[in-house]
Design a protein around this motif. Sequence first.
Motif: not given
Length: 446
Positions: A351-355, A434-439, A441-445
């Motif tokens: 739950n961190n704002g920048s990922g 790779a490693g999931g949504d770590t930034n 921004n949801g589903s954006a890739t």
Amino acid sequence: MSGNRYELEALEARLMLSADVAGLAGGALGASQGSQSVLRENLLRPSPSLETGSDLFQGLKPLDETAPAAAQDSRISTPAAVPAAPSEQAAAAVEKVLETRSEAVSVVSPSPSLSPVSSDAASAASLSVETLTAANGPPVSGTTGSSTASSRSLIRLNDDVVTNFSGAISSNTTWTGTIQLTANTSLSAGVTLIIQPGTVIKSKQGVALSIFGTLQANGSTAAPVVFTSVRDATVGLAIPGAPAGAPAKGDWQSLYFEAGSSSSSLNNVIVRYAGNLSSPGSASWYRPAVRLTNTAVTLTDVLVSQSDASGIEIVGGTPSLTRVTVDGARFNGFAETTLSQPTLRNLVATNNGSGNAYYFIGGSLTADRILDFGGLVGQVATSTTVPVGKTLTLIPGLVLKFDQAKYLQVFGTLNAVGTVTDKIIFTSRHDDTAGGDTNANGSATA
């Protein structure tokens, strides 16, 4: 005869009894005949249950009411000579005080080198010896800004009082109960601060605790040590005059572990609502909740939550982090520079704002490095160079995500040996495959 004073406080009686160290050992525990005690009348607040004529005060003589006011106010006025109470009577007096509260008595001394009561005698009287610094006693060395460190010795019948503190801690000290840091506080080099399980340290806006000595904050699962805001009423005692409203990110500044703090340890500790020097939410004053600089401090089972900036920042040194979680930080949970050589195990970021990636601030390696982010994805925030003669090793299964236009440049040696099941992946920070949504921004890739 020592000039140190102890004060006895009962919750209902609100009685304060001043005695020198020898007088406490001899009068209260029968260890010294002929010791002298003084009842400071200007500190006496009687109650119907404890009158000055009761057995509790046998062997004590009130100060002369006609004594000059200056002498009454000073803590070095000459005590009146009185006969020492027999050991049986003194023991009965201690028991009478204990009966007013079912809590253990705590003896608090501003000088840990003093041992006025033998361990056997202390055990017989159910006394425990602790050291605590407070803002309403005689000053000790050290200032922080306009705040002066000060200490007070007392005997308390419970942790029912908030103890204010600020400035430099210049002698070995133990904290228990609820502590309020009213201004910046520092632990001097070579000095040890022990924080007992269940202790709550509440800090005012902008206040930081800087560690140059040894901090031993060893809580337990049932009784963690908590660093929090003065507005946090969910733990410890309420702070009189605390600002209204619920606690929030940035309510206080930070824990800073500096060079000299390498023997420090945090075990079962919670740090929350930190991360701002002056104005919560203002970018000009963002600070990490915990910063480790050129230290080998050990963090085990630590939770950092609701920071107004990053959670934990490592700037040099060889710290060890095991089962450390950062939750709800405004920016990243963890950040590290190339000057650091941490040992990281079982880290969690949520739950961190920048990922929830581990933020790696690159640059040119100054020593051989092994990149292992304790199970987290690594985010390369600045370009990284491996110079000639230096080696960078990546562990199997490591995922490195690069910010825009950032790179890894190798002039020395790169060891990146994965396995069939634990591949090493170099990719974009936008790549959620790779490693999931770590930034965050949801589903954006990419």
